[in-house]
Design a protein around this motif. Structure first.
Motif, mmCIF file in Angstrom:
data_model
loop_
_atom_site.group_PDB
_atom_site.id
_atom_site.type_symbol
_atom_site.label_atom_id
_atom_site.label_comp_id
_atom_site.label_asym_id
_atom_site.label_seq_id
_atom_site.Cartn_x
_atom_site.Cartn_y
_atom_site.Cartn_z
ATOM 1 N N TYR A 62 0.853 -1.183 0.000
ATOM 2 C CA TYR A 62 0.000 0.000 0.000
ATOM 3 C C TYR A 62 0.889 1.232 0.000
ATOM 4 C CZ TYR A 62 -4.330 -2.516 0.936
ATOM 5 O OH TYR A 62 -5.433 -3.311 0.831
ATOM 6 N N ASN A 70 -5.832 1.679 -2.871
ATOM 7 C CA ASN A 70 -4.898 0.870 -2.082
ATOM 8 C C ASN A 70 -3.760 1.710 -1.530
ATOM 9 O OD1 ASN A 70 -6.374 -1.445 -2.423
ATOM 10 N ND2 ASN A 70 -5.219 -2.128 -4.180
ATOM 11 N N THR A 71 -4.121 2.744 -0.786
ATOM 12 C CA THR A 71 -3.148 3.550 -0.063
ATOM 13 C C THR A 71 -3.543 3.541 1.410
ATOM 14 O OG1 THR A 71 -4.414 5.550 -0.596
ATOM 15 C CG2 THR A 71 -2.510 5.058 -2.008
ATOM 16 N N GLY A 77 -7.893 1.380 2.496
ATOM 17 C CA GLY A 77 -6.791 1.510 3.441
ATOM 18 C C GLY A 77 -7.101 0.905 4.798
#
Length: 156
Positions: A62, A70-71, A77
């Motif tokens: 990530y 996808n952070t 998240g």
């Protein structure tokens, strides 16, 4: 090496904002890695468990940010995994695995506090969110990653 580079233009300001939102200080080794790659799929995807059980296979890292799903603070998240999948609030989700959400890789701050050096654990949703330690630090986690060909995958 990482094959997919998301956005390596990672500002200190964004890092501070993300740390504030998450409530954890991210380790220096993780920040160094993210400043080079900021997410993506590594070539080496297997990490052996410290207890010698079957290695975990990661799908990707990530990135630090909030715009992409996808952070760390994105749609998929850490908050998503805690709220939607009821993972324990032990730290920060940093990798997903080939299990499609049934186990996730966390920076685990349980023993060190929010400003300490977290260990890296695999949390298995299928087994009542069982935690298995992968490495004592993020740096050790990166060093342990290998290809399936480098591991003896025959043991049970």
């Amino acid at each position: 090496g990482v094959t997919v580079v998301l956005d390596t233009n990672l500002s200190d300001e964004l890092i501070r904002e993300v740390e504030e939102e998450l409530g954890y200080r991210l380790p220096e080794s993780y920040l160094y890695f993210m400043k080079k790659h900021n997410g993506g799929m590594p070539k080496k995807t297997y990490c052996p468990m410290m207890d010698g059980s079957f290695p975990v296979c990661i799908e990707g890292f990530y990135g630090i940010g909030r715009k992409k799903a996808n952070t760390l603070c994105g749609e998929m998240g850490t908050a998503f995994w805690l709220e939607e999948w009821e993972y324990p609030a032990i730290g920060v989700v940093i990798c997903d695995t080939v299990s499609a959400g049934h186990d996730m890789i966390f920076l685990d701050y349980s023993d060190c506090g929010t400003d300490g050096e977290p260990c890296v654990v695999d949390v298995d949703q299928e087994f009542d969110y069982r935690k298995k330690r992968l490495a004592d630090t993020f740096e050790q986690f990166i060093e342990k990653l290998s290809t399936s060909g480098e591991l003896d995958l025959d043991h049970n």
